[in-house]
Write a protein that holds these residues in place. Sequence first.
Motif, PDB file in Angstrom:
ATOM      1  N   TYR A 130       0.831  -1.208   0.000  1.00 24.06           N
ATOM      2  CA  TYR A 130       0.000   0.000   0.000  1.00 24.06           C
ATOM      3  C   TYR A 130       0.864   1.256   0.000  1.00 24.06           C
ATOM      4  N   LEU A 131       1.870   1.294   0.870  1.00 17.31           N
ATOM      5  CA  LEU A 131       2.701   2.489   0.993  1.00 17.31           C
ATOM      6  C   LEU A 131       3.816   2.559  -0.045  1.00 17.31           C
ATOM      7  N   GLY A 132       4.394   1.432  -0.374  1.00 21.82           N
ATOM      8  CA  GLY A 132       5.641   1.452  -1.123  1.00 21.82           C
ATOM      9  C   GLY A 132       5.552   1.395  -2.623  1.00 21.82           C
ATOM     10  N   ILE A 133       4.446   0.960  -3.186  1.00 22.11           N
ATOM     11  CA  ILE A 133       4.417   0.808  -4.635  1.00 22.11           C
ATOM     12  C   ILE A 133       4.064   2.109  -5.336  1.00 22.11           C
ATOM     13  N   ASP A 134       3.213   2.900  -4.769  1.00 24.29           N
ATOM     14  CA  ASP A 134       2.751   4.137  -5.413  1.00 24.29           C
ATOM     15  C   ASP A 134       3.284   5.342  -4.645  1.00 24.29           C
ATOM     16  N   THR A 135       4.600   5.540  -4.671  1.00 22.29           N
ATOM     17  CA  THR A 135       5.195   6.639  -3.915  1.00 22.29           C
ATOM     18  C   THR A 135       5.086   7.944  -4.695  1.00 22.29           C
ATOM     19  N   PRO A 136       4.795   9.037  -4.004  1.00 17.13           N
ATOM     20  CA  PRO A 136       4.748  10.330  -4.685  1.00 17.13           C
ATOM     21  C   PRO A 136       6.125  10.708  -5.228  1.00 17.13           C
ATOM     22  N   PRO A 137       6.188  11.360  -6.410  1.00 19.57           N
ATOM     23  CA  PRO A 137       7.490  11.741  -6.978  1.00 19.57           C
ATOM     24  C   PRO A 137       8.111  12.902  -6.220  1.00 19.57           C
ATOM     25  N   LEU A 138       9.386  13.163  -6.544  1.00 19.96           N
ATOM     26  CA  LEU A 138      10.072  14.317  -5.972  1.00 19.96           C
ATOM     27  C   LEU A 138       9.334  15.598  -6.347  1.00 19.96           C
ATOM     28  N   PRO A 139       9.338  16.597  -5.473  1.00 19.01           N
ATOM     29  CA  PRO A 139       8.753  17.884  -5.856  1.00 19.01           C
ATOM     30  C   PRO A 139       9.497  18.473  -7.060  1.00 19.01           C
ATOM     31  N   THR A 140       8.824  19.322  -7.830  1.00 17.41           N
ATOM     32  CA  THR A 140       9.439  19.861  -9.051  1.00 17.41           C
ATOM     33  C   THR A 140      10.663  20.708  -8.755  1.00 17.41           C
ATOM     34  N   THR A 141      10.769  21.280  -7.588  1.00 22.61           N
ATOM     35  CA  THR A 141      11.948  22.095  -7.249  1.00 22.61           C
ATOM     36  C   THR A 141      13.183  21.234  -7.066  1.00 22.61           C
ATOM     37  N   ALA A 142      13.009  19.954  -6.815  1.00 23.81           N
ATOM     38  CA  ALA A 142      14.151  19.057  -6.592  1.00 23.81           C
ATOM     39  C   ALA A 142      14.297  18.077  -7.747  1.00 23.81           C
ATOM     40  N   SER A 143      14.005  18.523  -8.957  1.00 19.52           N
ATOM     41  CA  SER A 143      14.042  17.613 -10.098  1.00 19.52           C
ATOM     42  C   SER A 143      15.481  17.238 -10.447  1.00 19.52           C
ATOM     43  N   ASN A 144      15.601  16.178 -11.193  1.00 22.89           N
ATOM     44  CA  ASN A 144      16.917  15.685 -11.597  1.00 22.89           C
ATOM     45  C   ASN A 144      17.235  16.104 -13.027  1.00 22.89           C
ATOM     46  N   SER A 145      16.810  17.278 -13.449  1.00 21.93           N
ATOM     47  CA  SER A 145      17.019  17.692 -14.829  1.00 21.93           C
ATOM     48  C   SER A 145      18.462  18.170 -15.041  1.00 21.93           C
ATOM     49  N   ARG A 146      18.885  18.139 -16.293  1.00 20.46           N
ATOM     50  CA  ARG A 146      20.244  18.548 -16.656  1.00 20.46           C
ATOM     51  C   ARG A 146      20.311  20.077 -16.684  1.00 20.46           C
ATOM     52  N   PRO A 147      21.264  20.659 -15.953  1.00 15.87           N
ATOM     53  CA  PRO A 147      21.409  22.110 -15.968  1.00 15.87           C
ATOM     54  C   PRO A 147      21.846  22.618 -17.347  1.00 15.87           C
ATOM     55  N   THR A 148      21.621  23.902 -17.601  1.00 15.51           N
ATOM     56  CA  THR A 148      21.943  24.471 -18.905  1.00 15.51           C
ATOM     57  C   THR A 148      23.436  24.559 -19.166  1.00 15.51           C
ATOM     58  N   ASP A 149      24.274  24.580 -18.139  1.00 15.15           N
ATOM     59  CA  ASP A 149      25.719  24.695 -18.359  1.00 15.15           C
ATOM     60  C   ASP A 149      26.377  23.366 -18.741  1.00 15.15           C
ATOM     61  N   GLY A 150      25.610  22.301 -18.851  1.00 15.83           N
ATOM     62  CA  GLY A 150      26.135  21.026 -19.320  1.00 15.83           C
ATOM     63  C   GLY A 150      26.628  20.096 -18.230  1.00 15.83           C
ATOM     64  N   THR A 151      26.775  20.568 -17.001  1.00 11.28           N
ATOM     65  CA  THR A 151      27.198  19.676 -15.921  1.00 11.28           C
ATOM     66  C   THR A 151      26.003  18.896 -15.414  1.00 11.28           C
ATOM     67  N   TRP A 152      26.271  17.720 -14.954  1.00  5.54           N
ATOM     68  CA  TRP A 152      25.189  16.862 -14.475  1.00  5.54           C
ATOM     69  C   TRP A 152      25.174  16.881 -12.952  1.00  5.54           C
ATOM     70  N   ILE A 153      24.073  17.332 -12.430  1.00  5.00           N
ATOM     71  CA  ILE A 153      23.893  17.313 -10.984  1.00  5.00           C
ATOM     72  C   ILE A 153      22.746  16.349 -10.732  1.00  5.00           C
ATOM     73  N   GLY A 154      23.080  15.088 -10.605  1.00  6.74           N
ATOM     74  CA  GLY A 154      22.062  14.059 -10.419  1.00  6.74           C
ATOM     75  C   GLY A 154      21.894  13.732  -8.958  1.00  6.74           C
ATOM     76  N   LYS A 155      20.679  13.439  -8.611  1.00  4.69           N
ATOM     77  CA  LYS A 155      20.375  13.080  -7.237  1.00  4.69           C
ATOM     78  C   LYS A 155      19.497  11.831  -7.266  1.00  4.69           C
ATOM     79  N   ILE A 156      19.874  10.840  -6.524  1.00  5.08           N
ATOM     80  CA  ILE A 156      19.093   9.610  -6.486  1.00  5.08           C
ATOM     81  C   ILE A 156      17.839   9.851  -5.672  1.00  5.08           C
ATOM     82  N   ASP A 157      16.706   9.439  -6.215  1.00  4.97           N
ATOM     83  CA  ASP A 157      15.450   9.525  -5.481  1.00  4.97           C
ATOM     84  C   ASP A 157      15.382   8.284  -4.589  1.00  4.97           C
ATOM     85  N   THR A 158      15.797   8.445  -3.345  1.00  9.31           N
ATOM     86  CA  THR A 158      15.920   7.320  -2.411  1.00  9.31           C
ATOM     87  C   THR A 158      14.623   6.532  -2.255  1.00  9.31           C
TER      88      THR A 158
END
Length: 144
Positions: free
Chosen positions: A57-85
């Motif tokens: 019930y709790l673990g299969i349908d977890t809410p995603p990260l908030p949009t402010t903490a997204s794992n998108s690629r920054p415009t300067d080309g560096t990758w700042i990735g964060k694992i969604d624990t």
Amino acid sequence: MQTRVRKVAHVLERIGLAMAGAASGLFVAALVGTSHAALTNQAFLLLMMIGGALGFYLGIDTPPLPTTASNSRPTDGTWIGKIDTPELLSAVGTFLAALSAFTCVGVIVLRHDPHLAWISLIMAGWVIGVAMQIVAGTIARLRR
């Protein structure tokens, strides 16, 4: 009107996941209980079913990260990735719990008598998997 239908559908989906988790817990408890006499009681069956229901019930349908903490690629080309624990815990936990339940069903249907070490490994996989699901769901809901 459509939001009400979506909410009802979501609740039904979550209840279905909880029932699938409870059924999986029942299969694991049935196999472990037949192999270990001390665990052949209704309390153990109920505990395994409740654990499976909570985990799925709790673990299969977890809410995603908030949009402010997204794992998108920054415009300067560096990758700042964060694992969604929670997502990682949920995925690994669901895999372990489902693999344990699948193995139990196979052993029960094929009427095999596995060694106690295999039974212990199946039980450990189930407990660790369900615990990971519960932790993942709790973390994901607390970060909202």
